[in-house]
Design a protein around this motif. Structure first.
Motif, short mmCIF file in Angstrom:
data_model
loop_
_atom_site.label_atom_id
_atom_site.label_comp_id
_atom_site.label_asym_id
_atom_site.label_seq_id
_atom_site.Cartn_x
_atom_site.Cartn_y
_atom_site.Cartn_z
N ASP A 128 0.81 -1.21 0.00
CA ASP A 128 0.00 0.00 0.00
C ASP A 128 0.85 1.27 0.00
N ASP A 129 2.05 1.19 0.58
CA ASP A 129 2.90 2.38 0.69
C ASP A 129 3.62 2.73 -0.60
N VAL A 130 3.73 1.78 -1.52
CA VAL A 130 4.49 2.03 -2.76
C VAL A 130 3.65 1.81 -4.02
N MET A 189 17.83 -10.71 -19.38
CA MET A 189 19.23 -10.70 -19.00
C MET A 189 20.05 -10.02 -20.08
N THR A 190 21.15 -9.42 -19.69
CA THR A 190 22.05 -8.75 -20.62
C THR A 190 22.80 -9.80 -21.44
N PRO A 191 22.74 -9.74 -22.76
CA PRO A 191 23.47 -10.71 -23.59
C PRO A 191 24.97 -10.64 -23.31
N GLY A 192 25.59 -11.80 -23.29
CA GLY A 192 27.03 -11.85 -23.13
C GLY A 192 27.52 -11.91 -21.70
N VAL A 193 26.64 -11.74 -20.72
CA VAL A 193 27.03 -11.84 -19.31
C VAL A 193 26.75 -13.27 -18.84
N ASP A 194 27.75 -13.90 -18.26
CA ASP A 194 27.63 -15.30 -17.84
C ASP A 194 26.76 -15.39 -16.60
N GLN A 195 25.60 -16.02 -16.73
CA GLN A 195 24.70 -16.16 -15.60
C GLN A 195 25.10 -17.26 -14.63
N PHE A 196 26.01 -18.14 -15.05
CA PHE A 196 26.38 -19.29 -14.23
C PHE A 196 27.54 -18.91 -13.30
N ALA A 197 27.24 -18.03 -12.36
CA ALA A 197 28.25 -17.46 -11.48
C ALA A 197 28.13 -18.04 -10.08
N ASP A 198 29.13 -17.74 -9.24
CA ASP A 198 29.09 -18.29 -7.88
C ASP A 198 28.46 -17.35 -6.87
N VAL A 199 28.05 -16.17 -7.31
CA VAL A 199 27.32 -15.24 -6.44
C VAL A 199 26.20 -14.60 -7.25
N TRP A 200 25.01 -14.54 -6.68
CA TRP A 200 23.88 -13.83 -7.27
C TRP A 200 23.36 -12.82 -6.26
N SER A 201 23.01 -11.63 -6.73
CA SER A 201 22.39 -10.64 -5.85
C SER A 201 21.36 -9.85 -6.63
N VAL A 202 20.35 -9.38 -5.92
CA VAL A 202 19.25 -8.63 -6.53
C VAL A 202 18.97 -7.41 -5.67
N GLU A 203 18.68 -6.28 -6.33
CA GLU A 203 18.34 -5.04 -5.63
C GLU A 203 17.05 -4.46 -6.20
N MET A 204 16.20 -3.97 -5.32
CA MET A 204 14.99 -3.25 -5.71
C MET A 204 15.06 -1.88 -5.03
N HIS A 205 15.10 -0.83 -5.85
CA HIS A 205 15.37 0.52 -5.34
C HIS A 205 14.19 1.44 -5.60
N ASP A 206 13.78 2.17 -4.55
CA ASP A 206 12.68 3.13 -4.65
C ASP A 206 13.28 4.54 -4.75
N PRO A 207 13.27 5.16 -5.94
CA PRO A 207 13.86 6.50 -6.10
C PRO A 207 13.19 7.56 -5.23
N ALA A 208 11.92 7.37 -4.90
CA ALA A 208 11.19 8.38 -4.13
C ALA A 208 11.71 8.50 -2.71
N THR A 209 12.17 7.40 -2.15
CA THR A 209 12.63 7.40 -0.75
C THR A 209 14.13 7.15 -0.62
N GLY A 210 14.75 6.62 -1.69
CA GLY A 210 16.16 6.25 -1.62
C GLY A 210 16.38 4.90 -0.97
N ASP A 211 15.31 4.20 -0.61
CA ASP A 211 15.45 2.92 0.07
C ASP A 211 15.71 1.81 -0.93
N THR A 212 16.54 0.84 -0.54
CA THR A 212 16.87 -0.30 -1.39
C THR A 212 16.69 -1.60 -0.62
#
Length: 227
Positions: A128-130, A189-212
């Motif tokens: 409801d807040d976003v 996914m971006t072509p040419g970037v190897d997805q089979f990596a040993d670390v995965w991370s995801v970020e969701m960023h709200d520009p209105a508040t600066g919160d991630t």
């Protein structure tokens, strides 16, 4: 089942016993692009869905906030997504990464979704807040080897079907109940970037508040089987 704990922006916490886990697929807002993606996957041997968007039930215990994912082979990878979490108090929105077995995916997408966990963030926002600015919230996925990190997915929530779309789908099926978690489907996914990596991370960023909101984990090979 699994138990998830979320911290809210005001410092309060919500605890959820996951009773149902669902993974959306082919959930881009522009369905012409989705059909083109299905055609690309077909060339790789991945069977297409009978309808789009799709929704795959996943074992509830696979909803996780772990920082490691154990895998059986090298052809597994994540997907940057958002997640809806229905609680007794309302609906939470958080970041998620659907780790998928790509070798199994060619035999069945639903099977591949049940081969690895869905990793969710430990922080969340109330939907409801976003809700009024969802399309502006960014969604990015990164892969890495060691300490290095490379952008592999970069979009906004505006590229995907909305949380309210999926809440309507859940309500029509009597699934919009506390304990239900729905993962959104992913962006290109971006072509040419190897997805089979040993670390995965995801970020969701709200520009209105600066919160991630963030979720990250290491991919850890299991020992070789005997027999």
């Amino acid at each position: 089942m699994s138990t998830l704990h979320f911290t809210l922006p005001d410092g309060s916490t919500e605890t959820v016993e996951v009773t149902r886990l669902l993974n959306a697929g082919y959930a881009g807002r522009e369905q012409d692009e989705v059909q083109a993606h299905i055609a690309e996957l077909a060339e790789l041997g991945v069977p297409g869905p009978t309808t789009t968007p799709a929704l795959y039930p996943v074992s509830p215990y696979l909803a996780s906030q772990a920082d490691e994912v154990a895998v059986q082979h090298e052809r597994t990878s994540g997907e940057a997504e958002w997640a809806l979490v229905i609680t007794d108090s309302g609906v939470l929105l958080t970041v998620a990464c659907d780790h998928t077995d790509r070798a199994l995916e060619v035999h069945g997408v639903a099977w591949s979704k049940n081969a690895s966990p869905d990793i969710l963030g430990t922080r969340a926002w109330w939907l409801d807040d976003v809700r009024d600015r969802l399309d502006d919230i960014t969604l990015r996925g990164y892969v890495g080897e060691g300490d290095a990190r490379q952008l592999i997915q970069d979009s906004t929530l505006g590229a995907l079907l909305t949380p309210d779309y999926w809440l309507d789908v859940l309500a029509e099926r009597d699934l919009a109940t506390p304990g239900t978690v729905l993962i959104s489907g992913t962006v290109a996914m971006t072509p040419g970037v190897d997805q089979f990596a040993d670390v995965w991370s995801v970020e969701m960023h709200d520009p209105a508040t600066g919160d991630t909101l963030e979720a990250a984990y290491r991919v850890v090979p299991m020992p070789a089987p005997i027999g």
